[in-house]
Scaffold this motif. Structure first.
Motif, PDB file in Angstrom:
ATOM      1  N   VAL A  90     -13.354 -18.514  33.388  1.00  0.00           N
ATOM      2  CA  VAL A  90     -14.247 -17.111  33.423  1.00  0.00           C
ATOM      3  C   VAL A  90     -14.961 -16.457  32.347  1.00  0.00           C
ATOM      4  CG1 VAL A  90     -15.456 -14.985  34.641  1.00  0.00           C
ATOM      5  CG2 VAL A  90     -14.134 -16.852  36.085  1.00  0.00           C
ATOM      6  N   VAL A  91     -14.021 -16.040  31.738  1.00  0.00           N
ATOM      7  CA  VAL A  91     -13.812 -14.458  30.194  1.00  0.00           C
ATOM      8  C   VAL A  91     -14.623 -16.186  29.232  1.00  0.00           C
ATOM      9  CG1 VAL A  91     -12.814 -14.305  28.243  1.00  0.00           C
ATOM     10  CG2 VAL A  91     -12.252 -13.433  31.085  1.00  0.00           C
ATOM     11  N   GLN A  92     -14.373 -17.366  29.062  1.00  0.00           N
ATOM     12  CA  GLN A  92     -14.679 -18.368  27.584  1.00  0.00           C
ATOM     13  C   GLN A  92     -16.686 -18.290  28.364  1.00  0.00           C
ATOM     14  OE1 GLN A  92     -13.467 -19.383  25.480  1.00  0.00           O
ATOM     15  NE2 GLN A  92     -11.767 -18.319  25.642  1.00  0.00           N
ATOM     16  N   GLN A  93     -16.509 -19.072  30.027  1.00  0.00           N
ATOM     17  CA  GLN A  93     -18.001 -18.745  30.298  1.00  0.00           C
ATOM     18  C   GLN A  93     -18.712 -17.614  29.998  1.00  0.00           C
ATOM     19  OE1 GLN A  93     -19.177 -21.808  31.361  1.00  0.00           O
ATOM     20  NE2 GLN A  93     -21.008 -20.026  31.040  1.00  0.00           N
ATOM     21  N   LEU A  94     -18.282 -16.261  29.824  1.00  0.00           N
ATOM     22  CA  LEU A  94     -19.042 -15.848  29.676  1.00  0.00           C
ATOM     23  C   LEU A  94     -19.357 -15.089  28.108  1.00  0.00           C
ATOM     24  CD1 LEU A  94     -18.005 -12.526  32.605  1.00  0.00           C
ATOM     25  CD2 LEU A  94     -20.134 -14.223  32.973  1.00  0.00           C
ATOM     26  N   ALA A  95     -18.437 -15.449  27.535  1.00  0.00           N
ATOM     27  CA  ALA A  95     -18.592 -15.383  25.856  1.00  0.00           C
ATOM     28  C   ALA A  95     -19.668 -15.903  25.751  1.00  0.00           C
ATOM     29  CB  ALA A  95     -17.366 -15.362  25.693  1.00  0.00           C
ATOM     30  N   ALA A  96     -19.734 -17.322  26.068  1.00  0.00           N
ATOM     31  CA  ALA A  96     -20.895 -17.896  25.738  1.00  0.00           C
ATOM     32  C   ALA A  96     -21.978 -17.789  26.228  1.00  0.00           C
ATOM     33  CB  ALA A  96     -20.526 -19.811  26.102  1.00  0.00           C
ATOM     34  N   GLN A 145     -22.783 -14.573  24.314  1.00  0.00           N
ATOM     35  CA  GLN A 145     -22.713 -14.988  23.100  1.00  0.00           C
ATOM     36  C   GLN A 145     -21.446 -13.657  22.191  1.00  0.00           C
ATOM     37  OE1 GLN A 145     -26.822 -15.340  21.954  1.00  0.00           O
ATOM     38  NE2 GLN A 145     -26.515 -17.635  22.000  1.00  0.00           N
ATOM     39  N   ILE A 146     -20.509 -13.577  22.833  1.00  0.00           N
ATOM     40  CA  ILE A 146     -19.974 -12.758  21.824  1.00  0.00           C
ATOM     41  C   ILE A 146     -18.158 -13.034  22.075  1.00  0.00           C
ATOM     42  CG2 ILE A 146     -21.013 -10.400  21.635  1.00  0.00           C
ATOM     43  CD1 ILE A 146     -19.813 -10.268  25.201  1.00  0.00           C
ATOM     44  N   SER A 147     -17.617 -12.445  21.471  1.00  0.00           N
ATOM     45  CA  SER A 147     -15.957 -13.159  21.682  1.00  0.00           C
ATOM     46  C   SER A 147     -16.033 -12.995  23.040  1.00  0.00           C
ATOM     47  CB  SER A 147     -15.383 -12.355  20.576  1.00  0.00           C
ATOM     48  OG  SER A 147     -15.069 -11.244  20.499  1.00  0.00           O
ATOM     49  N   ALA A 148     -14.377 -14.218  22.542  1.00  0.00           N
ATOM     50  CA  ALA A 148     -13.712 -13.534  24.082  1.00  0.00           C
ATOM     51  C   ALA A 148     -12.947 -12.636  24.684  1.00  0.00           C
ATOM     52  CB  ALA A 148     -12.307 -14.823  24.389  1.00  0.00           C
ATOM     53  N   GLU A 149     -12.457 -11.770  23.729  1.00  0.00           N
ATOM     54  CA  GLU A 149     -12.229 -10.930  23.192  1.00  0.00           C
ATOM     55  C   GLU A 149     -12.427  -9.568  23.411  1.00  0.00           C
ATOM     56  OE1 GLU A 149      -9.167 -12.971  20.303  1.00  0.00           O
ATOM     57  OE2 GLU A 149     -11.596 -12.548  20.658  1.00  0.00           O
ATOM     58  N   ALA A 150     -14.104  -9.733  23.426  1.00  0.00           N
ATOM     59  CA  ALA A 150     -15.339  -8.603  23.520  1.00  0.00           C
ATOM     60  C   ALA A 150     -15.500  -8.442  25.085  1.00  0.00           C
ATOM     61  CB  ALA A 150     -16.406  -9.208  22.814  1.00  0.00           C
ATOM     62  N   ILE A 151     -15.320  -9.682  25.996  1.00  0.00           N
ATOM     63  CA  ILE A 151     -15.430  -9.583  27.200  1.00  0.00           C
ATOM     64  C   ILE A 151     -14.411  -9.327  28.145  1.00  0.00           C
ATOM     65  CG2 ILE A 151     -15.971 -11.846  29.214  1.00  0.00           C
ATOM     66  CD1 ILE A 151     -17.914 -11.321  27.895  1.00  0.00           C
ATOM     67  N   VAL A 152     -13.451  -9.673  27.780  1.00  0.00           N
ATOM     68  CA  VAL A 152     -12.462  -8.650  28.204  1.00  0.00           C
ATOM     69  C   VAL A 152     -12.156  -7.187  28.001  1.00  0.00           C
ATOM     70  CG1 VAL A 152      -9.402  -7.749  28.290  1.00  0.00           C
ATOM     71  CG2 VAL A 152     -10.784 -10.348  28.138  1.00  0.00           C
ATOM     72  N   LEU A 153     -12.656  -6.695  27.065  1.00  0.00           N
ATOM     73  CA  LEU A 153     -12.849  -5.255  26.877  1.00  0.00           C
ATOM     74  C   LEU A 153     -13.821  -4.877  27.427  1.00  0.00           C
ATOM     75  CD1 LEU A 153     -11.917  -4.616  23.324  1.00  0.00           C
ATOM     76  CD2 LEU A 153     -10.906  -4.407  25.045  1.00  0.00           C
ATOM     77  N   ALA A 154     -14.985  -5.537  27.484  1.00  0.00           N
ATOM     78  CA  ALA A 154     -16.741  -5.114  28.055  1.00  0.00           C
ATOM     79  C   ALA A 154     -16.437  -5.076  29.593  1.00  0.00           C
ATOM     80  CB  ALA A 154     -17.306  -6.139  27.534  1.00  0.00           C
ATOM     81  N   TRP A 155     -15.377  -5.750  30.207  1.00  0.00           N
ATOM     82  CA  TRP A 155     -14.446  -5.544  30.948  1.00  0.00           C
ATOM     83  C   TRP A 155     -14.506  -4.010  31.604  1.00  0.00           C
ATOM     84  CZ3 TRP A 155     -10.866  -4.285  34.826  1.00  0.00           C
ATOM     85  CH2 TRP A 155     -10.553  -4.993  35.570  1.00  0.00           C
ATOM     86  N   ALA A 185     -12.756  -9.426  16.546  1.00  0.00           N
ATOM     87  CA  ALA A 185     -14.217  -9.458  17.502  1.00  0.00           C
ATOM     88  C   ALA A 185     -14.548  -8.523  18.504  1.00  0.00           C
ATOM     89  CB  ALA A 185     -13.434 -10.677  17.873  1.00  0.00           C
ATOM     90  N   CYS A 186     -14.023  -7.250  18.823  1.00  0.00           N
ATOM     91  CA  CYS A 186     -13.739  -6.816  19.200  1.00  0.00           C
ATOM     92  C   CYS A 186     -15.131  -5.829  20.128  1.00  0.00           C
ATOM     93  CB  CYS A 186     -12.341  -5.324  19.480  1.00  0.00           C
ATOM     94  SG  CYS A 186     -10.548  -6.439  20.235  1.00  0.00           S
ATOM     95  N   PRO A 187     -15.108  -5.341  18.971  1.00  0.00           N
ATOM     96  CA  PRO A 187     -16.425  -4.289  18.744  1.00  0.00           C
ATOM     97  C   PRO A 187     -17.663  -4.546  19.114  1.00  0.00           C
ATOM     98  CG  PRO A 187     -14.883  -4.031  16.490  1.00  0.00           C
ATOM     99  CD  PRO A 187     -14.847  -5.006  17.065  1.00  0.00           C
ATOM    100  N   GLN A 188     -17.106  -6.081  19.383  1.00  0.00           N
ATOM    101  CA  GLN A 188     -18.835  -6.979  19.624  1.00  0.00           C
ATOM    102  C   GLN A 188     -19.032  -6.159  20.994  1.00  0.00           C
ATOM    103  OE1 GLN A 188     -18.375 -11.077  19.504  1.00  0.00           O
ATOM    104  NE2 GLN A 188     -17.544 -10.542  17.526  1.00  0.00           N
ATOM    105  N   ALA A 189     -17.675  -5.764  21.690  1.00  0.00           N
ATOM    106  CA  ALA A 189     -17.818  -5.555  23.295  1.00  0.00           C
ATOM    107  C   ALA A 189     -18.985  -4.660  23.200  1.00  0.00           C
ATOM    108  CB  ALA A 189     -16.409  -4.909  23.696  1.00  0.00           C
ATOM    109  N   LEU A 190     -18.875  -3.157  22.095  1.00  0.00           N
ATOM    110  CA  LEU A 190     -19.783  -2.312  21.769  1.00  0.00           C
ATOM    111  C   LEU A 190     -21.307  -2.832  22.624  1.00  0.00           C
ATOM    112  CD1 LEU A 190     -17.769   0.072  19.250  1.00  0.00           C
ATOM    113  CD2 LEU A 190     -17.537  -0.254  21.897  1.00  0.00           C
ATOM    114  N   ALA A 191     -21.598  -3.686  21.989  1.00  0.00           N
ATOM    115  CA  ALA A 191     -22.878  -4.362  21.944  1.00  0.00           C
ATOM    116  C   ALA A 191     -23.860  -4.625  23.495  1.00  0.00           C
ATOM    117  CB  ALA A 191     -23.335  -5.527  20.888  1.00  0.00           C
ATOM    118  N   VAL A 192     -23.055  -5.056  24.205  1.00  0.00           N
ATOM    119  CA  VAL A 192     -23.260  -5.331  26.342  1.00  0.00           C
ATOM    120  C   VAL A 192     -22.874  -4.762  26.712  1.00  0.00           C
ATOM    121  CG1 VAL A 192     -23.338  -7.984  24.421  1.00  0.00           C
ATOM    122  CG2 VAL A 192     -21.076  -7.162  26.068  1.00  0.00           C
TER     123      VAL A 192
END
Length: 321
Positions: A253-259, A262-272, A294-301
């Protein structure tokens, strides 16, 4: 969403860089050139990504984490006023005569702070956290040493780590200044803090790691929740292999949402974590410059409610009741 720590530290970054792996091995060996290079590369990358909050503890790699950070601070001639440095104390390692233990005595807190300041090569800590609950804690004694450290300009504010809300409340009754931070184990993998609320009153509930209501208590009292272990050691982003069906499903699920985002898998985990109304501040501890980037991409979503629940249900391995 209110970000509590910015009430006292307006420029603090939304992410914290956790320094527990800086300095090399957890022993008394000196800092090697390889460990120093890795530490400097990680710290440079964190700063480049806009992270200005750095989390230490006196025990991290037996003091080498703070030592190598102090060397970095001196060598790069950074503006100390632009950084937020926090350290933790209270854990004592076992030695030949003593078992491993916790120590909130005034003398130990003071000596730990002064040693951290020497290693970090700074005059003050922005935040001092008590690392793990000491059953022998005397709140009045802790309050007195906190007051003295603050009056001396050695520590500007205080908080705790791994404490439940009753312990926070007990300590706050004696400490004059509001406690600013509670650092807890919180991640998509360690989601017990969500379970505690969802499964209230259910005898077959979650494996509780801290008292139910701690997250809500911190929200009510504007105590900044910081999440250690926020990336779950790369469990869902390629850092380590999933072992259970739930872990594998969550990684997918993390990989699918990352796609999708359009952010990294790390960012999806942090975005949660970031999607939760408690305004959690994730602490990231990776040494990898690429993962740090890769982590700060979480701040954009902002994850949708549906995607947040999709991750939660996958991670818990069964449908909600």
């Amino acid at each position: 969403m209110t970000f509590p720590l910015r009430q006292s530290l307006p420029t603090v970054s939304r992410l914290v860089y956790g320094c527990m792996h800086l300095g090399g091995s957890w022993d008394q060996s000196p800092i090697s050139s390889v460990a120093r290079h890795k530490a400097f590369a990680a710290l440079e990358t964190a700063l480049e990504q806009g992270i200005n909050c750095f989390d230490h503890a006196d025990i991290y790699t037996h003091g080498k984490s703070e030592q190598v950070f102090g060397d970095f601070l001196r060598q790069h001639q950074l503006d100390r006023q632009q950084l937020v440095l926090q350290s933790k104390c209270g854990i004592r390692f076992a030695d030949g005569q003593h078992v491993g233990r916790y120590d909130f005595s005034a003398d130990y807190i003071r000596s730990s702070v002064e040693a951290s300041l020497r290693r970090l090569q700074t005059d003050y800590l922005d935040l001092l956290l008590l690392h793990r609950p000491d059953p022998l804690m005397q709140p009045e004694m802790v309050a007195d040493v906190f007051h003295r450290l603050q009056q001396e300009g050695k520590v500007r504010a205080f908080g705790v780590s791994n404490m439940a809300w009753p312990q926070l409340q007990l300590l706050q009754r004696s400490v004059a200044e509001p406690l600013q931070v509670n650092q807890l184990q919180m991640s998509l993998a360690d989601h017990h803090w969500v379970e505690e609320g969802v499964l209230t009153g259910m005898p077959s509930g979650a494996n509780v790691h801290f008292a139910a209501g701690t997250v809500e208590f911190c929200q009510l009292h504007a105590i900044q929740l910081q999440a250690w272990g926020s990336l779950a050691q790369g469990l869902y982003s390629g850092g380590r292999a999933p072992e259970t069906a739930a872990e594998q499903a969550t990684a997918e699920v993390v990989q699918q949402l990352a796609a999708d985002y359009q952010i990294s898998a790390e960012a999806i985990v942090l975005a949660w974590l970031l999607r939760h109304p408690a305004a959690i501040q994730p602490v990231i501890g990776t040494l990898s410059p690429e993962r740090i980037k890769a982590c700060p991409q979480a701040l954009a979503v902002e994850l949708s409610r549906e995607h947040w629940y999709q991750l939660y249900v996958a991670a818990r391995g069964q449908a909600l009741p």
